[in-house]
Design a protein around this motif. Structure first.
Motif, short mmCIF file in Angstrom:
data_model
loop_
_atom_site.label_atom_id
_atom_site.label_comp_id
_atom_site.label_asym_id
_atom_site.label_seq_id
_atom_site.Cartn_x
_atom_site.Cartn_y
_atom_site.Cartn_z
N ILE A 94 4.39 -2.51 -1.11
CA ILE A 94 3.60 -3.60 -1.77
C ILE A 94 4.71 -4.57 -2.48
O ILE A 94 4.49 -5.78 -2.71
CB ILE A 94 2.46 -3.20 -2.60
CG1 ILE A 94 1.55 -4.51 -2.79
CG2 ILE A 94 2.96 -2.83 -4.00
CD1 ILE A 94 0.62 -4.84 -1.91
N LYS A 115 -6.92 -4.52 0.02
CA LYS A 115 -5.78 -5.05 0.28
C LYS A 115 -5.58 -6.55 0.34
O LYS A 115 -4.64 -7.03 -0.43
CB LYS A 115 -5.10 -4.58 1.63
CG LYS A 115 -3.76 -4.75 2.04
CD LYS A 115 -3.04 -4.05 3.16
CE LYS A 115 -1.38 -4.33 2.93
NZ LYS A 115 -1.01 -3.47 4.26
N ALA A 156 2.31 2.93 0.10
CA ALA A 156 1.82 1.79 -0.49
C ALA A 156 2.37 1.37 -1.78
O ALA A 156 2.64 0.18 -2.06
CB ALA A 156 0.36 1.76 -0.63
N HIS A 189 -3.38 -1.66 -3.58
CA HIS A 189 -4.78 -1.27 -2.87
C HIS A 189 -4.94 0.03 -2.81
O HIS A 189 -4.29 0.98 -2.42
CB HIS A 189 -4.59 -2.07 -1.30
CG HIS A 189 -3.65 -1.43 -0.60
ND1 HIS A 189 -2.16 -2.12 -0.83
CD2 HIS A 189 -3.47 -0.82 0.46
CE1 HIS A 189 -1.39 -1.67 -0.05
NE2 HIS A 189 -2.19 -0.86 0.84
N THR A 226 -3.60 -8.58 -2.64
CA THR A 226 -2.53 -9.52 -2.27
C THR A 226 -3.05 -11.06 -2.85
O THR A 226 -2.43 -11.77 -3.33
CB THR A 226 -2.64 -9.81 -0.69
OG1 THR A 226 -2.29 -8.48 -0.17
CG2 THR A 226 -1.73 -10.91 -0.32
#
Length: 391
Positions: free
Chosen positions: A17, A338, A13, A354, A342
Motif C-alpha cells: 500500500i 480497499k 498488503a 485494507h 485508498t
C-alpha cells in the motif's frame, strides 16, 4: 521471461500500500503513516546497553559467521525465556533466525507439500498465507471472535481435512490485538493432538499486553507438537536488526522436523553475529524499558479505540495486545475496504491498510492502523479519519 506462479501469488498488503502513499506525497500532501508496526520508526529505541553490545561486538571482531543454529549463549537465554512461559526445553531446541519471517518460511517449507492445507486465524498476518502458497499449500482461514478474543473451535473442527497439516496461531495477534486465553490455547492443542497436526504459535508480541496477564502456549503444550516463533523486533525494539528464533517443544512428534529443518539454517549460513550479541544483552540486561514502552502504547490504544468508536459508521474492538486497531467499516458507502483505505489516503493523507489484505474471508470490511505515533499525531490522524467518515 517466465516468473513462477508461486512468486506471483505472494502478497504483503502492509508494504504494498506504500506505493499509493508515495504518489500522494508526490502531489505535495503530507502523509500520516499508520501502516507499519515498527516501534523504532516512531521514536522507541533499543536501550543504550543493547546498542553498545552491538558496537562492542563489532569492535571486538565478532564479525564472522556464527554457527548456523545461533550463538550458544543466546540460545540458552532464549530457552530460559521460553521455559519461564511454560516450555521445558534446552538450547538444543532453539534455532536463531533472521527475523520471525525467515523462521516461518523454514517451518512452512519443512511441513507443507503441494495441496496441503494450513489453518490460519482470520484475520491473519499476510506472510502466513504467502509462505503457505509459495510452498504449494492452501491457506484456510478459521473464525475468531474479535470482541471476546476467542477462536471458533467448532469452525476449526469443521475445516480440518485429510490434507490439513498445521494450525497457526498469532497471540497477541496482528492485525487484531486478540490475545488467546489459557482455555482457548488448551482446546487448540487438544484439537491438534487429536488430528496429528503441528501447532505453530507466533508470540512475538508476548510482552505487549494491556489488560490481562499473557499466557504462552508453552503452559499448555505438554509433549504436543508445538513450534513457537518469536523474535526481538517488537518487545525488544530491534526491528531493523532482523533477529528471531524457532523454539521446538520437547515432543517426540517433532523429532523429524528437528533433524531436517536445521539443514535450511545451514544452507543460508547464519544470522548476524553482532546482532546476536545485542539480542543476548537485551535478554540479560535491565527489562524496565519494556514496561515503560507498553505503558506508553496503552495510552495510545485507549485514545485511538475511544475516538474510532465515536465515529459514525465505524466500530472497533478493544485490542488486548500488540499495537494495532482493526476497526470495522459498518456501511459500504465507501465501496470495498480497499477503496475506503485508498480514498482516505487520497483525501486526508492518512495511510492505513485494507482489512482484506489480512484475509478475504474475515478481514474484508475492516482496516488496520498502528497506534505507535505520539498522542498528538494520533489525535490529528483521528480528526482526519472522523472528517472523512462524516462527509
Amino acid at each position: 521471461m517466465k516468473v513462477s506462479k508461486k512468486v506471483a501469488g505472494v502478497e504483503y498488503a502492509i508494504r504494498d500500500i506504500v506505493l499509493a502513499a508515495r504518489k500522494v506525497q508526490q502531489k505535495g500532501m503530507q502523509v500520516d503513516y499508520l501502516n507499519i508496526g515498527d516501534p523504532v520508526q516512531f521514536g522507541f529505541q533499543p536501550p543504550d546497553n543493547v546498542k553498545q553490545a552491538l558496537i562492542n561486538a563489532i569492535n571486538n571482531g565478532e564479525n564472522y559467521y556464527s554457527t548456523s543454529e545461533g550463538l550458544l549463549e543466546l540460545r540458552q537465554e532464549i530457552a530460559k525465556k521460553e521455559n519461564a512461559k511454560g516450555l521445558s526445553i534446552s538450547a538444543d531446541e532453539i534455532l536463531v533466525t533472521n527475523g520471525v519471517s525467515e523462521g516461518l518460511d523454514m517451518v512452512i517449507s519443512s511441513i507443507v507439500e503441494e495441496g496441503d492445507e494450513v489453518l490460519l486465524p482470520g484475520p491473519y498476518y499476510p506472510p502466513y498465507a504467502s509462505y503457505v502458497r509459495l510452498h504449494g499449500g492452501i491457506p484456510v482461514e478459521f473464525a475468531v471472535d474479535l470482541d471476546n478474543s476467542t477462536p471458533d473451535i467448532d469452525d476449526i473442527k469443521s475445516k480440518i481435512t485429510s490434507k490439513t497439516v498445521a494450525i497457526c496461531l498469532i497471540s497477541p495477534n496482528n492485525p487484531t490485538g486478540v490475545v488467546f486465553n489459557e482455555k482457548s490455547l488448551r482446546e487448540l492443542v487438544d484439537i491438534a493432538n487429536q488430528h496429528n497436526l503441528y501447532i505453530i504459535c507466533d508470540e512475538i508480541y508476548d510482552q505487549i499486553v494491556f489488560d490481562e496477564k499473557f499466557v504462552g502456549i508453552g503452559k499448555v503444550a505438554g509433549d504436543s507438537p508445538v513450534i513457537v516463533l518469536n523474535g526481538f523486533s517488537k518487545v525488544h525494539l530491534m526491528s531493523g536488526w532482523r533477529i528471531g528464533y524457532i523454539a521446538f517443544n520437547n515432543s517426540p512428534k517433532l523429532d523429524a522436523i528437528r533433524e531436517n529443518l536445521p539443514k535450511l539454517a545451514r544452507v543460508r549460513i547464519a544470522t548476524s553475529l553482532p546482532v546476536q550479541h545485542a539480542a543476548l544483552e537485551s535478554l540479560r540486561g535491565p527489562q524496565d524499558y519494556i514496561s515503560n514502552f507498553v505503558s506508553e502504547i496503552k495510552k495510545r490504544r485507549d485514545l485511538v479505540v475511544k475516538r474510532l468508536n465515536e465515529m459514525p459508521g465505524l466500530s472497533c474492538p478493544n485490542p488486548k495486545g500488540s499495537f494495532y486497531a482493526f476497526p470495522k467499516i459498518e456501511n459500504d458507502r465507501f465501496g470495498t475496504d480497499k477503496e475506503f483505505v485508498t480514498k482516505l489516503l487520497e483525501s486526508k493523507g492518512v495511510l492505513t491498510v485494507h482489512g482484506s489484505g489480512f484475509g478475504e474471508q474475515y478481514g474484508s470490511g475492516h482496516f488496520r492502523l498502528v497506534y505507535l505515533p505520539n498522542l498528538e499525531t494520533l489525535d490529528s490522524a483521528m480528526n482526519k479519519i472522523e472528517e472523512f467518515v462524516s462527509q
